[in-house]
Write an enzyme that holds these catalytic residues in place. Structure first.
Site, PDB file in Angstrom:
ATOM      1  N   THR A  31       0.837  -1.232   0.074  1.00  0.00           N
ATOM      2  CA  THR A  31      -0.057  -0.042   0.080  1.00  0.00           C
ATOM      3  C   THR A  31       0.827   1.350   0.041  1.00  0.00           C
ATOM      4  O   THR A  31       1.855   1.321   0.658  1.00  0.00           O
ATOM      5  CB  THR A  31      -0.555   0.059   1.340  1.00  0.00           C
ATOM      6  OG1 THR A  31      -1.602  -1.226   1.558  1.00  0.00           O
ATOM      7  CG2 THR A  31      -1.776   1.289   1.336  1.00  0.00           C
ATOM      8  N   GLU A  64      10.069  -7.180  -1.990  1.00  0.00           N
ATOM      9  CA  GLU A  64      10.568  -5.837  -2.972  1.00  0.00           C
ATOM     10  C   GLU A  64      11.931  -6.158  -3.277  1.00  0.00           C
ATOM     11  O   GLU A  64      12.552  -5.736  -4.274  1.00  0.00           O
ATOM     12  CB  GLU A  64      10.125  -4.641  -2.214  1.00  0.00           C
ATOM     13  CG  GLU A  64       8.791  -4.271  -2.253  1.00  0.00           C
ATOM     14  CD  GLU A  64       7.956  -4.504  -1.037  1.00  0.00           C
ATOM     15  OE1 GLU A  64       8.532  -5.521  -0.063  1.00  0.00           O
ATOM     16  OE2 GLU A  64       6.837  -4.427  -0.671  1.00  0.00           O
TER      17      GLU A  64
END
Lengths: 1222, 341
Positions: A31, A64
Site C-alpha cells: 500500500t 521488494e
C-alpha cells in the site's frame, strides 16, 4: 489530436503508461502502490499489448528486495523493465538501486510515496521513503497531480533512456495515487513520439550477451574504486538539460508545459514557498488567491529533485525574493534541516557566494515540515506560512498542520479560511464500506467527468477497522479543472448514509452555511428530527441546512438489495444537488450502471435500475424545525475508562485525532493494551441469543467467535446473587465441577453479527430443529439487557487456571479468559479465532512478534487495540517490527529471554545462601512452593521448577513473588540485578504470528533460519492463501486454480507445502490445523507446539473475505477443505522419535469429497469458470491431481516407520541439555 | 431382416432415426458429450436445462462477492481482479447450441426453465436464434403456496406456453409433472395451447432428512425401471385422445422400457439415468437389443407398434383405470407372519 478525457486515479494513470513502455514488470504488493501492479497483471492476463505490440511479462516476486533483484537482472539483459512500490518496499530495493544507478541503467520505478514506519507504521503518504533513497544516485521526478503522474511516467522513461540515469517517479501516496480526477489520457502515438527507439536499442545493446561477453559488477580495490565512482559525473551534470528537453518535446506534442522548477505567482514576489508533490497544488491555489488580494507572493514547484539543478532553481526565483519557506513532507530527526530545505539553502548560499544569485541579498530561508502520513495540508496552512514569512523572526524550523505544544515549532492557522470558488460543488458523503457508498460515488464522478464537459474529483477516506468500516467520500464537481488536493472543508452538500453516525461523530463539521443535508433515516420523515442528537440539530439550525430524508434501507430491502443503498442514495444526490438536470441524471446513472454492472449480468442491472426508479418517490424534503430538542450525544468512552483512553484514545475515536497536541502522544510509540473494550461500535443488526435449555455447553461458539464477544464462565451459585433480571445461567455439564453454575454471555455492543457461532452450534431444539442453543436476534431489543448482563458477567470471577480442569479440550478452553478481544478484523474473520485461542491458552505469559499484515492492522492499529490483559494485569505483550523480518524479530525476543533466564539462574545460584538464609525473612514453607516437596528451599525450588502445567506456572509465580519480596530489602548489585530480572523465571512463550505473505514469501528466508535455530519459539501462520491486507494478491500459499490479484488468470502452480519443508529439519514441531474441520486437533496442536522445547510451526487454515465466501460459512469451508483432502490435518512431533514412534500423525481421513466441491463454494475459484471456463476446467483437474498426489504422500508419511534419530537431524545447537527448561 | 426394420419416428415435427433420445442431463453440458451421444447413436439430444433462476443467482452472487468487503479499507479497495467480461448469463449455453449445431447432424432440442414471464420468452427466443431445432419447456414447479389453487397452477403452465408460443416458431414441448388433479384435462389444455409435444414426466428430486445433523438435504437418486410405470400409464391413456406428440421420460433403462413406451404411444423415449449410470454407449446396446427383440417378433417398424398398447387399443381398457388398482391390491399374498410373499 483528440485524446480521451478519463476519470482515473494516480495509480492507474501511472500504470497505464508504465505498462505501455515496458517489457518486463516485477511486482509485489504494498500500500498504496499495490494497484499499479494489479493493473499490470490484469492487463497482461487479458493480453493487452505494449507500445511495441507485445504483451509485457509480469512477474510477482517474494519481496521488494526480490523485485529489485529481478528488475536489475532483467535490465542487465536488456529488457525495458519497471516496478512499483512504496515505503518499506523501496527501502528493500535500496541495495539494488545503488547497483542499477552505478551501472548507469535506464529504468523508472514508480513510487506512491508513503511514510516509513518509525514510532508506528503508517500506510499514508509522505516523502520519507523516497528521501531515504536520495543517496542511491537515482534521479527523482515528482508529480503533483493525477495528470502529472501520468505525464511524468512518460517523461521519466524518455529521460532515463536518453540520460542513462535511473528514475524514481514519485507521486504522493493516497493523495495522488488514490485521488480520482479527470485527466487527458496520453495516446500511444504520444508515447511513441517521446520514446526514442534508438535509445531503446542502445539500452538493449548494453545488455549482457554471450555474443559480446563483458563483465559487470566487479569488485574494486582502493586503487580505482574512488575514481570509478566519479567517472559518471558528467551523466548527472547532463541530466537536467535532458529532462528539460524531454519536457519541451512533451509540451510540443501534448501541450502541457512542465519545467524542472515551475514558478507560480507575482513576478515581483517577495515571499516564496518552495515545495514538491501534491502539496504544491494547494500552494499554487493559495498563491493565486493571495496574489488576487494584492499580496506579493509566489511559489516554486520542484519537479526534478535529483539531480538538483541549482541553476534552474535560481532561474525560477524572482529577483524580488526576500524570504523563502521550503516545505518538506518528511522528517529527518537531528538534521540541520530537511532535504529540500538543505538543497535550497545550499544552492542559494553558493549562488550568493559566487555572485550568481538573481537577488541582491541572500533571502531568509526557513524550512518547515508538513503533511506527514497524509496529514491535511490546506490553503489555510499555506496562508499561515506566507504570514510567517512576514515576521521579522520566523520560526525555523517550523511545522504546520499540527499543534506542537512541546517544542513549540508549529504555526497557528485560521482553519476557517476557505478559498474555493463558488462554482465548485463540494459534496461529502458519510457511508459504511458495506453499503456501497464509495463505489456509487466513483460512479457519480465518472458520470460528470466522462459524460459531460464538467470536471470532477473524488477522494475517499477510510477508517482503520475492517468490520463496519466508515467511509467518507469527498467529491468536487465544477466547470473548471479541479486542483484542490485537500479534503473538503466547507461542503455545500452533506449526505449521511448511516443514521447512527450522528451519535458517534460530528458529521456536520464540514457542512457550509446553507448546505443541503441528505439523511438516510430508519425513521419516518416526521420522526427523524427527534432522533437526531441535540448538537447536530443545533448545527443544522445554526447553519441553516436544507434537509432531505429517505429511508433507503427500507427501499433497498423491498428491492432485494440488502444493505446496498448506494444506487438509491446516488440517485437522491443527483436529484437534489443540481449537479445535473434531474431527468438527465437518472438516464446517466442508468448508463453508468449498465457500464459498471452490465458484465456481471442482467439481473444486477435490473436490480439497480429498480433502485434508481424507486429512490425519488421515497425522498422527502424536511422543513427545518425551530427547536433543537434531540437526545444528548452518548459519551465516546465510559467515564470509568483509564485517563489516557478518556483524554487521547476517545478523541481519536470521535474523529478529533487531528486536534490532539504533540504532548498528548507517547514519545516512543508505546500504548496501553486492552483498549478495544472502550470502543463500543454497535455494528451488528443481529446478535446471538443464548438458550440455556438447549445448550450442551460444548464451547464451540466461544471458540469460533472471531471477536471474543461470546464467553462462558462457571461460578459459585452465590456469585449470581444480585445478577440483573434476565441474566441466564444453567447447571454446569462437567462431572468435576459440582454445583457451579454455567453462564454464556454475549457482548451485544461488540458483536459484528457474523453468525459463525450459530453456524457451529450443534445443539438443536428437539421439537424445532430450526432453533439452536444460539440464535441470531435483532440487537436493538436486547441491547440494554445485554449491556447489563455483560457488565455483570465481566465482574464474575474467572475459573482458576490452576484448578483441576485441564485445558486440553474445546469444552474446557471456553472457561479461559480471552486476552485478545473486539478486534477491528472483518466480521467472521478466520484468523482471529486462532489468536484468541492462543491468548486464552498462554496469553498471560506471551510475547508476540507480529508480522505486518491483517493481523498487525486489526492487532495494532489505533485508536484502539485488541490485545488485552487479565485481572492481574498480565497479558500478551505485542509488537510489530516489519513485514519481512518477523521471524527474526521473534527470535530476538527468545534470545533475550533465554539469556535473561540463564543469567537470573546464575544470580540465583550466586545468591543462594543469602536468599535462603535471610534471617529477616520468615522461614520458607517449601511445601507451599513445591508440590512435590523435593526441593529444600526457595532457590532450589525455583531452579528445579517444572512449569509444565498451569499448576506449575502458578506455583512458580508464587515462588518468584516470594523471591522478589526477599530481594527487595537486600543490598548489593547482584541482588538488585536479580530483582530486575526475577520475573523471567516464570516460563514465557514467544509467539511469532503472521500471514502467508510473510511466512511463505517475504519472510520465508528468515522464518527458515529461525526454525532451524532450534530455539524455543512458536510460529503461528494464519494462512489465508493470499495477501489479505493489501486486497488479495497471490502468495506462494495460493492454491492452484484460484484467482487472485497478481494471478488474474488463475494461479498456475500448487500451493507451497510449508509444513512439509519444515518437517525436513526433523527437530521442528509442525502442525497443520483448521478449526472448522477439527477444533480439538487445533487445541491439541497449539498446546503441543507451546510445550515443545524447540521451534514449532502451526499452519492454520484461515478463511478470508478474499476467498469470496459467505463468511458465516467460513468454518464449513474449513471443514470442506479438509474433507476434500486439500487441507490435511496433521502433527509432526519430534518428541515421538525418542519414544520410538512415528513423529508424523495424520489427523484427518482420506478425501471424501472432490476438490471442486470445496472450491466451487468460493468466488476465487468460481470466477475463473466465469471468465475462462475451459482453462478453469483444466486447472481444476490439475488441482485435483495435485490434491490426490499430496494426499498419497501424507498417507505414506503416516504409515512410515519411526524416523531414525539420525534422519531427525539430531539435537541442534541450543536444543540439547542446556536448552532444556527454558 | 435387421436392415428391414424401420425404427424411425417423428417427434415435434422432427424426423428421427429411432425413438431413443437422451433427455436433459449433465451429459449435454459439453460439446464433447453431445458428440459422444451422437456417436453412440442418439437420434436427437435434449440439452441440459437453462435455468433462469441459476443465471440470476450466478449474476447476483458474482456481484455480491466482487463487491463484498470492497471500498471499505484503505489498503484493500477490492479483493479480486476485475476481468473485462464474465460468462454469466445464457451466453455459454447458447454458444454450446451453436457449436453443437455446427458439429453434429442430429437435432438439438433446447431445454429451458424460466423463472419470470419475461425470462421465459427472452431465453426461448435466444435459444431459437442459437439454432435449436425445438425447445422443451421444463416447467419445474412445486406448488407450495396454500393460497394457490389448482387452477392457478394450471394457468401458470398455460401462460408460459402461450407466451413462448407467441415469441418463437420452433416446435415446443412441455415437460411437466404428474401432480395435476386432472392430468388428461391438463394435457388437453396444453395441446390446445400450442404444445407440439408433452414430455411425461418431470422427476422431482425429493429432499431427504439427515438424522445425524438434523438437516434437510438434497438427495439425488437416479431413476430405475419401476418409475417407468407412471408415464407409461399416462401416455397409454392420453395417446390418440390428445393431439400431440408424447415423449416418455423417467425409468427408461432397457430396450423393454423403450418398447413399452412406444407401445403406450410415445414418439420418443428419453433416458438419462441409465446413461449416467452405465455410460453413453448404452444407447447402442439398447438399440441393438430392441432391434433383436423386434426381429424375433417380426415387427416391421416402430410406427407399427406405436400406441399398440394404448388404452384405446387394449382389450381391457379399464386396466389403466381404477380396476388396475384394485387388482394390484388383491394380488398381494401374505405369509402367516403377515409379510408379503
Amino acid at each position: 489530436m483528440k485524446r480521451p478525457w478519463v476519470m482515473t486515479d494516480g495509480n492507474e494513470a501511472t500504470a497505464y503508461v508504465a505498462y505501455k513502455i515496458n517489457e518486463v514488470v516485477a511486482i509485489y504488493p504494498i500500500t498504496p502502490a499495490s494497484a499499479m501492479g494489479e493493473f499490470a497483471d490484469l492487463w497482461s492476463a487479458r493480453k493487452d499489448a505494449n507500445l511495441w505490440g507485445t504483451v509485457p511479462l509480469i512477474q510477482e516476486m517474494q519481496a521488494e528486495s526480490g523485485a529489485a533483484g529481478a528488475v536489475h537482472g532483467a535490465l542487465q539483459t536488456g529488457a525495458l523493465t519497471t516496478t512499483f512500490t512504496a515505503s518499506q518496499g523501496l527501502l528493500l530495493m535500496l541495495p539494488n538501486m545503488y547497483k542499477i544507478a552505478g551501472e548507469l541503467t535506464s529504468t523508472v520505478f514508480h513510487i506512491a510515496a508513503r511514510s516509513l514506519a518509525a514510532q508506528a507504521l503508517s500506510i499514508f503518504g509522505d516523502h520519507s521513503d523516497v528521501m531515504a533513497a536520495r543517496s542511491t544516485g537515482w534521479a527523482m521526478l515528482f508529480a503533483n497531480s493525477v495528470q502529472e503522474a501520468q505525464d511524468f511516467a512518460l517523461i521519466a522513461q524518455a529521460a532515463t533512456l536518453e540520460g542513462r540515469i535511473p528514475f524514481l517517479h514519485v507521486m504522493d501516496g493516497f493523495r495522488t495515487s488514490h485521488e480520482v480526477a479527470k485527466i487527458e489520457r496520453l495516446a500511444d502515438e504520444d508515447m511513441r513520439a517521446l520514446i526514442d527507439d534508438g535509445a531503446v536499442h542502445a539500452h538493449r545493446a548494453r545488455a549482457l550477451t554471450p555474443e559480446r561477453p563483458i563483465v559487470r559488477g566487479t569488485a574494486q580495490n582502493p586503487d580505482v574504486f574512488f575514481q570509478a565512482r566519479e567517472s559518471a559525473n558528467s551523466y548527472y551534470d547532463a541530466l537536467p538539460a535532458i529532462v528539460e528537453g524531454v519536457m519541451k518535446r512533451f509540451e510540443e506534442r501534448v501541450g502541457r508545459s512542465y519545467h524542472l522548477f515551475d514558478y507560480v505567482g507575482a513576478p515581483d514576489a517577495e515571499r516564496v514557498v518552495v515545495v514538491m508533490g501534491s502539496g504544491a497544488q494547494t500552494v499554487d491555489q493559495t498563491v493565486r488567491y493571495l496574489q488576487g488580494r494584492g499580496e506579493k507572493v509566489g511559489m516554486v514547484k520542484v519537479r526534478l529533485f535529483r539531480p538538483f539543478s541549482a541553476k534552474h532553481l535560481l532561474a525560477a526565483l524572482p529577483e524580488s525574493t526576500r524570504a523563502i519557506a521550503v516545505l518538506d513532507r518528511t522528517k529527518e530527526p537531528g538534521s540541520a534541516g530537511e532535504p529540500l530545505y538543505q538543497d535550497v539553502v545550499t544552492a542559494l548560499s553558493r549562488a550568493v557566494t559566487d555572485g550568481d544569485a538573481p537577488m541582491a541579498a541572500m533571502p531568509r530561508v526557513i524550512g518547515g515540515r508538513y503533511g506527514l502520513s497524509s496529514k491535511e495540508f490546506t490553503p489555510a496552512m499555506v496562508s499561515a506560512i506566507f504570514q510567517e514569512l512576514t515576521s521579522p523572526d520566523p520560526k525555523n524550523p517550523f511545522t504546520i498542520g499540527i499543534r506542537d505544544d512541546v517544542t513549540q515549532l508549529s504555526l497557528d492557522y485560521d482553519s476557517e479560511l476557505d478559498i474555493e470558488p463558488d462554482s465548485v460543488t463540494r459534496a461529502v458523503f458519510w457511508g459504511l464500506g458495506s453499503d456501497g457508498t464509495v463505489g456509487a460515488n466513483k460512479n457519480s464522478i465518472k458520470i460528470i467527468g466522462e459524460e459531460t464537459d464538467g470536471y470532477a474529483q473524488g477522494y475517499f477516506v477510510y477508517d482503520s477497522k475492517k468490520a463496519g468500516a466508515r467511509t467518507i467520500s469527498h467529491l468536487r464537481f465544477g466547470p473548471d479543472p479541479i486542483d484542490s488536493s485537500y479534503l473538503i472543508g466547507h461542503a455545500n452538500f452533506v449526505a449521511v448514509h448511516q443514521f447512527g453516525f450522528f451519535e458517534r461523530v460530528d458529521v456536520l463539521a464540514n457542512a457550509a452555511q446553507g448546505a443541503t443535508l441528505l439523511i438516510n433515516s430508519p425513521h419516518t420523515p416526521d420522526e427523524t428530527w427527534q432522533h437526531i442528537p441535540h448538537p447536530a440539530q443545533q448545527q443544522i439550525l445554526d447553519k441553516g441546512l436544507n434537509l432531505y430524508v429517505i429511508n433507503a434501507y427500507e427501499v433497498a430491502r423491498e428491492l432485494g438489495l440488502g444493505n446496498r443503498i448506494n444506487t438509491i442514495m446516488q440517485t437522491c444526490f443527483f436529484a437534489i444537488s443540481g449537479v445535473l438536470p434531474k431527468d438527465e441524471a437518472a438516464d446517466r446513472i442508468k448508463d453508468a450502471i449498465r457500464k459498471t454492472y452490465g458484465k456481471r449480468g442482467e439481473a444486477v442491472v435490473r436490480m439497480n435500475f429498480a433502485a434508481v426508479d424507486a429512490a425519488l418517490s421515497h425522498l422527502h424534503p424536511l422543513p427545518t424545525p425551530e427547536r433543537s430538542d434531540g437526545p444528548d450525544m452518548p459519551p465516546v468512552v465510559p467515564e470509568s475508562a483509564p485517563d489516557f483512553v478518556r483524554t487521547v484514545t476517545a478523541e481519536m475515536i470521535a474523529g478529533r485525532g487531528d486536534d490532539l497536541a504533540v504532548s498528548a502522544l507517547p514519545i516512543d510509540g508505546t500504548y496501553p493494551s486492552a483498549t478495544t473494550r472502550f470502543e463500543k461500535r454497535n455494528l451488528a443488526q443481529e446478535v446471538p441469543v443464548w438458550d440455556p435449555e438447549i445448550c450442551i455447553q460444548c464451547g464451540k461458539c466461544v471458540l469460533v467467535c472471531p471477536h471474543a464477544v461470546i464467553r462462558a464462565k462457571v461460578v459459585e451459585p452465590a456469585a449470581l446473587e444480585g445478577a440483573p433480571q434476565g441474566f441466564l445461567s444453567a447447571d454446569n455439564r462437567w462431572r468435576e465441577l459440582g454445583d457451579l453454575r454455567y453462564t454464556l454471555q454475549v457482548s451485544v455492543e461488540d458483536c459484528t453479527g457474523c453468525s459463525l457461532c450459530v453456524e457451529v452450534c450443534p445443539a438443536k431444539d428437539k421439537s424445532n430443529v430450526g432453533h439452536k442453543a444460539i440464535d441470531m436476534a435483532p440487537q436493538l431489543p436486547v441491547k440494554e439487557q445485554g449491556k447489563r448482563n455483560w457488565d455483570f458477567f465481566l465482574d464474575l470471577p474467572e475459573y482458576p487456571r490452576s484448578d483441576s480442569l485441564h485445558f486440553n479440550t474445546v469444552k474446557n478452553v471456553q472457561l479461559l479468559e480471552p486476552l485478545f478481544e473486539f478486534s477491528g478484523a472483518c466480521a467472521g474473520c478466520g484468523e482471529t479465532p486462532y489468536l484468541k485461542l492462543v491468548s486464552q491458552l498462554f496469553g498471560d505469559r506471551s510475547v508476540v512478534a507480529n508480522a505486518t499484515g491483517c493481523s498487525s492492522i486489526y492487532g495494532g492499529n489505533l485508536p484502539t487495540t485488541p490485545w488485552s490483559k487479565n485481572r492481574e494485569g498480565r497479558g500478551p505483550a505485542w509488537s510489530n517490527s516489519l513485514f519481512e523480518d518477523n521471524a527474526e524479530f521473534g527470535l530476538g525476543m527468545r534470545l533475550t529471554l533465554d539469556k535473561q533466564v540463564q543469567y537470573a539462574q546464575e544470580l540465583l545460584r550466586r545468591l543462594h545462601t543469602r536468599i535462603s538464609a535471610d534471617s529477616m525473612r520468615p522461614p520458607v514453607d517449601v511445601e507451599q512452593y513445591e508440590p512435590s516437596g523435593s526441593a529444600s528451599d526457595l532457590v532450589t525450588a525455583i531452579l528445579e521448577a517444572e512449569q509444565r502445567d498451569e499448576g506449575g506456572i502458578a506455583a512458580q509465580r508464587a515462588r518468584v513473588a516470594e523471591l522478589k519480596r526477599r530481594l527487595q530489602g537486600m543490598d548489593g548489585s547482584e541482588a538488585r540485578d536479580l530483582l530486575s530480572l526475577a520475573e523471567v523465571l516464570v516460563r514465557r512463550n514467544v509467539w511469532i504470528v503472521g500471514g502467508d505473505g510473510w511466512a511463505y514469501d517475504i519472510g520465508y528466508g528468515g522464518l527458515d533460519h529461525v526454525l532451524a535455530s532450534g530455539r524455543n519459539i512458536n510460529v503461528l501462520v494464519l494462512d489465508t492463501e493470499v495477501y489479505s491486507n493489501t486486497g488479495g494478491q497471490a502468495s506462494k500459499a495460493t492454491s492452484l486454480g484460484a484467482v487472485a490479484k497478481f494471478a488474474a488468470g488463475g494461479k498456475r502452480t500448487p500451493k507451497k507445502e510449508l509444513g512439509r519443508i519444515a518437517m525436513q529439519y526433523g527437530y521442528v514441531y509442525v502442525a497443520q490445523v483448521a478449526m472448522g474441520a477439527n477444533d480439538a486437533q487445533t487445541v491439541r496442536a497449539l498446546r503441543e507446539a507451546e510445550s515443545y522445547d524447540g521451534p514449532s510451526l502451526v499452519i492454520a487454515y484461515s478463511h478470508c473475505i478474499a476467498h469470496g465466501i459467505d463468511m458465516a460459512k467460513g468454518m464449513e469451508q474449513q471443514k470442506n477443505a479438509t474433507l476434500s483432502g486439500y487441507w490435511p490435518l496433521y502433527r509432526y512431533d519430534p518428541r515421538l522419535v525418542a519414544e520410538g514412534k512415528n513423529p508424523f500423525q495424520l489427523d484427518s481421513r482420506a478425501p471424501k469429497i472432490p476438490f471442486s466441491e470445496y472450491a466451487m463454494a468460493e468466488n476465487r475459484y468460481r470466477m475463473l469458470r466465469q471468465t475462462s471456463p475451459d482453462e478453469a476446467e483444466a486447472l481444476m483437474a490439475e488441482a485435483q491431481q495435485s490434491v490426490t498426489d499430496r494426499w498419497a504422500i501424507y498417507e505414506w508419511l503416516a504409515k512410515g516407520d519411526p524416523q531414525p534419530a539420525a534422519a531427525a537431524g539430531g539435537a541442534p545447537a541450543g536444543h540439547g541439555e542446556e536448552g532444556a527448561k527454558r | 431382416m435387421n436392415g428391414a426394420i424401420d425404427l424411425s419416428t417423428r417427434y415435434l415435427g422432427l424426423d428421427l432415426a429411432h425413438p431413443l433420445v437422451p433427455s436433459a442431463s449433465p451429459l449435454s453440458q459439453t460439446l464433447d458429450g453431445i458428440r459422444r451421444m451422437e456417436d453412440a447413436g442418439a437420434s436427437a439430444v435434449v440439452m441440459y436445462s437453462l435455468f433462469e433462476e441459476q443465471i440470476t443467482q450466478d449474476s447476483l452472487s458474482l456481484d455480491h462477492y466482487m463487491s463484498y468487503g470492497a471500498e471499505s479499507h484503505a489498503e484493500a479497495l477490492s479483493y479480486f481482479p476485475e476481468p473485462e467480461s464474465y460468462n454469466v448469463g445464457p451466453d455459454g449455453y447458447l454458444e454450446l447450441i451453436r457449436d453443437a449445431k455446427a458439429s453434429v447432424d442430429i437435432p438439438i432440442i433446447g431445454s429451458l426453465n424460466g423463472a419470470s414471464p419475461g425470462g421465459w420468452t427472452h431465453y426461448a427466443k435466444l435459444i431459437q436464434e442459437a439454432g435449436a431445432d425445438a425447445l422443451e419447456l421444463n416447467i419445474y414447479h412445486v406448488a407450495t403456496d396454500p393460497s394457490m389453487t389448482g387452477d392457478d397452477v394450471e394457468r401458470l403452465y398455460l401462460d408460459v406456453l402461450r407466451d413462448v408460443r407467441e415469441m418463437v416458431t420452433i416446435p415446443l414441448a412441455v415437460k411437466l409433472s404428474p401432480y395435476f388433479s386432472s392430468m388428461a384435462h391438463m394435457a388437453q389444455r396444453l395441446a390446445r395451447s400450442g404444445a407440439d409435444g408433452l414430455v411425461l414426466f418431470n422427476r422431482f428430486y425429493q429432499p431427504d432428512f439427515d438424522l445425524e445433523s438434523l438437516e434437510v438435504g438434497p438427495h439425488l437418486v437416479l431413476s430405475d425401471s419401476d418409475e417407468l410405470r407412471l408415464p407409461l400409464r399416462w401416455i397409454a391413456i392420453l395417446y390418440g385422445r390428445i393431439q400431440t406428440d408424447f415423449a416418455l421420460t423417467s425409468g427408461v433403462h432397457t430396450h423393454f422400457d423403450v418398447l413399452k413406451g412406444v407401445m403406450a404411444g410415445s414418439a420418443v423415449t428419453m433416458l438419462a439415468s441409465e446413461l449416467l449410470k452405465s455410460g453413453i454407449w448404452r444407447i447402442t446396446d439398447i438399440l441393438e437389443d430392441m432391434k433383436a427383440w423386434m426381429t424375433e417378433r417380426e415387427y416391421a417398424s416402430v410406427a407399427q407398434m406405436r400406441g399398440s398398447m394404448s388404452q384405446q387399443n387394449v382389450t381391457d381398457a379399464a386396466a389403466f383405470e381404477r380396476a388396475n388398482y384394485m387388482r394390484t391390491l388383491q394380488s398381494f399374498r401374505l405369509d402367516p407372519t403377515g409379510l408379503m410373499v
